[in-house]
Design a protein around this motif. Structure first.
Motif, short mmCIF file in Angstrom:
data_model
loop_
_atom_site.label_atom_id
_atom_site.label_comp_id
_atom_site.label_asym_id
_atom_site.label_seq_id
_atom_site.Cartn_x
_atom_site.Cartn_y
_atom_site.Cartn_z
N THR A 88 37.46 44.70 4.38
CA THR A 88 38.65 45.29 5.51
C THR A 88 39.89 45.73 4.86
O THR A 88 40.36 46.74 5.76
CB THR A 88 38.96 43.93 6.21
OG1 THR A 88 39.30 42.99 5.24
CG2 THR A 88 38.09 43.55 7.10
N LEU A 94 29.29 33.44 18.28
CA LEU A 94 29.61 32.63 16.84
C LEU A 94 29.87 33.80 15.78
O LEU A 94 29.28 34.96 15.99
CB LEU A 94 28.44 31.90 16.32
CG LEU A 94 27.87 30.71 17.42
CD1 LEU A 94 26.89 30.11 16.19
CD2 LEU A 94 29.13 29.99 17.75
N LEU A 140 27.28 44.98 0.98
CA LEU A 140 26.84 44.37 2.19
C LEU A 140 27.88 45.23 3.46
O LEU A 140 29.06 45.32 3.05
CB LEU A 140 27.07 43.01 2.47
CG LEU A 140 26.32 42.28 1.51
CD1 LEU A 140 26.69 40.72 1.81
CD2 LEU A 140 24.82 42.46 2.05
N PRO A 141 27.36 45.44 4.35
CA PRO A 141 28.19 45.80 5.54
C PRO A 141 29.06 44.80 6.03
O PRO A 141 28.69 43.74 5.86
CB PRO A 141 27.22 46.51 6.72
CG PRO A 141 25.87 45.58 6.45
CD PRO A 141 26.07 45.19 5.02
N ARG A 142 30.22 45.19 6.80
CA ARG A 142 30.92 44.27 7.29
C ARG A 142 30.97 44.38 8.99
O ARG A 142 30.85 45.40 9.60
CB ARG A 142 32.36 44.62 7.03
CG ARG A 142 33.03 43.91 5.94
CD ARG A 142 32.09 44.04 4.46
NE ARG A 142 32.61 43.46 3.46
CZ ARG A 142 32.12 43.42 2.12
NH1 ARG A 142 30.91 43.65 2.03
NH2 ARG A 142 32.80 42.72 1.29
N PRO A 147 38.83 40.64 20.07
CA PRO A 147 38.28 41.94 20.34
C PRO A 147 37.22 42.11 21.10
O PRO A 147 37.30 42.72 22.04
CB PRO A 147 38.34 42.63 18.87
CG PRO A 147 39.29 41.69 18.04
CD PRO A 147 39.34 40.31 18.65
N ALA A 154 29.49 34.20 11.77
CA ALA A 154 28.76 33.67 10.51
C ALA A 154 28.80 34.81 9.39
O ALA A 154 29.02 36.01 9.50
CB ALA A 154 27.25 33.58 10.61
N ARG A 155 28.90 34.25 7.95
CA ARG A 155 28.68 35.25 7.09
C ARG A 155 27.63 35.86 7.23
O ARG A 155 26.53 35.26 7.34
CB ARG A 155 28.83 34.53 5.64
CG ARG A 155 30.14 33.93 5.36
CD ARG A 155 30.90 34.78 4.17
NE ARG A 155 32.47 34.38 4.11
CZ ARG A 155 33.19 34.70 3.70
NH1 ARG A 155 32.78 35.60 2.76
NH2 ARG A 155 34.19 34.20 3.67
N MET A 156 27.40 37.45 7.23
CA MET A 156 26.23 38.04 7.25
C MET A 156 25.72 38.78 6.06
O MET A 156 26.86 39.36 5.38
CB MET A 156 26.44 39.04 8.63
CG MET A 156 26.45 38.02 9.92
SD MET A 156 26.24 39.28 11.19
CE MET A 156 26.33 38.17 12.56
N PRO A 170 25.14 37.19 18.44
CA PRO A 170 25.82 36.02 18.16
C PRO A 170 26.32 35.38 19.30
O PRO A 170 26.85 34.01 19.31
CB PRO A 170 27.22 36.96 17.90
CG PRO A 170 26.94 38.13 18.47
CD PRO A 170 25.74 38.51 18.26
N ILE A 193 38.82 46.31 16.39
CA ILE A 193 40.02 45.76 16.01
C ILE A 193 39.68 44.77 14.81
O ILE A 193 38.90 43.87 15.07
CB ILE A 193 40.65 45.19 17.26
CG1 ILE A 193 41.21 46.24 18.13
CG2 ILE A 193 41.90 44.43 16.84
CD1 ILE A 193 41.69 45.84 19.31
N TYR A 194 40.35 44.69 13.89
CA TYR A 194 40.02 43.74 12.72
C TYR A 194 41.24 43.36 11.88
O TYR A 194 42.23 44.20 11.73
CB TYR A 194 39.04 44.40 11.66
CG TYR A 194 39.44 45.72 11.15
CD1 TYR A 194 39.46 47.01 11.64
CD2 TYR A 194 40.21 45.63 9.67
CE1 TYR A 194 40.22 48.17 10.91
CE2 TYR A 194 40.72 46.52 9.19
CZ TYR A 194 40.57 47.83 9.62
OH TYR A 194 41.06 48.71 9.07
#
Ligand SMILES: Cc1cc2nc3c(=O)[nH]c(=O)nc-3n(C[C@H](O)[C@H](O)[C@H](O)COP(=O)(O)OP(=O)(O)OC[C@H]3O[C@@H](n4cnc5c(N)ncnc54)[C@H](O)[C@@H]3O)c2cc1C
Ligand code: FES
Length: 277
Positions: free
Chosen positions: A99, A236, A74-76, A139, A238-240, A266, A91-92
């Motif tokens: 990550t 928001l 899955l992408p982040r 961010p 959410a887990r995606m 979101p 920015i993460y």
């Protein structure tokens, strides 16, 4: 890190040109990392060269990054934190395997990206935009500040709450009329909103809150705003899964039914979420 463990898709500009010619948005493409640095402990800044995202992203939209490690399908998702020419800043914080992998990227590496995705903040009104961010919700608000500071009809106040290190204060200062921040040891963003309430009342334009951060924080901000009749837009998390509406991984229950955070959001209003005080 050199991209060896995955098959790159088409380069960004080829995908963008082909999609544009076919009247579509470009899909997943390979982009170049042009900058990578640590902002504070565990928090990183990644700059990718993606002319399409740079040209089309609006504040609160996000970019999906795909890990090279094939075990992570899955992408982040990451909110756009700034745009400079063709370059897009993200920015993460390191929270898990994806990550952690991104934190090893260096300028010159390649990474697959998709975006911009999601519904942005509505910045249509002349207003005193109050950017209320918590932790890694900050961010996308940096990009909102960067966008709004170019407008004559908008005043911008930032209200950022950090766990400890004030990693974005220097980044936002050039874009806002007033910058406020607080750490967990000092209090929370609602304490800060109480402190500056009088300042918000004397500003010529009416306040509009844009918020992003942990859900309990945003519920408290929405309640604070609705008690005072201040409109709030809440971005928001959410887990995606997919990030574009196909997998139903990110649904949220609202008074108007189940909505997808990636496609219907979101960004949602207090009323859409039923979060008024
Ligand atoms: C619209 C949006 C914007 C975001 N913007 C930022 C940002 O600007 N900066 C930042 O640091 N983080 C942001 N996040 C959270 C970020 O996507 C997660 O921290 C990241 O996906 C974690 O990946 P991981 O592989 O390290 O963690 P893992 O725990 O290994 O991830 C496993 C799975 O869960 C998902 N996931 C885990 N935590 C989250 C989370 N908090 N939110 C959504 N999905 C999650 C991952 O995408 C992955 O599919 C955003 C999330 C969303 C939904
Ligand atoms: S993440 Fe797939 S539908 Fe939202």
């Amino acid at each position: 890190m050199t991209a060896t463990s995955f098959t790159p898709t088409l380069p960004a500009q080829t995908v963008e040109r082909e999609a544009h010619e076919a009247g579509r948005k470009p899909g997943r493409r390979t982009v170049e990392v042009v900058g990578a640095s640590m902002l504070s402990h565990g928090i990183f800044r990644l700059v990718i060269r993606d002319p399409y995202v740079a040209r089309h992203a609006s504040p609160a939209q996000f970019v999906n990054l795909y890990p090279h490690d094939a075990r992570m399908m899955l992408p982040r998702p990451f909110g756009v934190a700034g745009v400079d020419g063709d370059d897009v800043t993200l920015i993460y914080q390191i929270v898990g395997h994806g990550t952690e992998e991104f934190s090893t990227l260096e300028a010159g590496d390649a990474i697959d990206a998709l975006g911009p995705l999601g519904k942005p903040f509505d910045l249509g009104k002349p207003a005193n935009y109050v950017l209320v961010g918590g932790g890694l919700g900050v961010p996308p608000l940096l990009y909102a500040a960067q966008t709004l500071c170019r407008r004559d009809d908008a005043r911008v106040t930032s209200v950022f709450g950090y766990r400890d290190e004030r990693f974005a204060d220097e980044l936002v200062r050039g874009y806002v009329n007033a910058a406020h921040s607080i750490t967990n040891a000092e209090g929370n963003v609602v304490d800060l909103l109480n402190d500056i309430e009088d300042e918000l009342k004397v500003a010529a334009q009416p306040p509009v809150i844009l918020s992003c951060g942990p859900t309990p924080m945003m519920r408290a901000v929405a309640a604070w705003a609705s008690k005072r009749g201040i409109p709030a837009q809440l971005s928001l998390e959410a887990r995606m899964g997919c990030g574009y509406g196909a997998c139903v991984a990110c649904v949220v229950d609202t008074p108007s039914g189940r909505l997808k955070v990636c496609k219907d959001g979101p960004v949602f209003t207090t009323e859409q979420l039923g979060w008024a005080a």
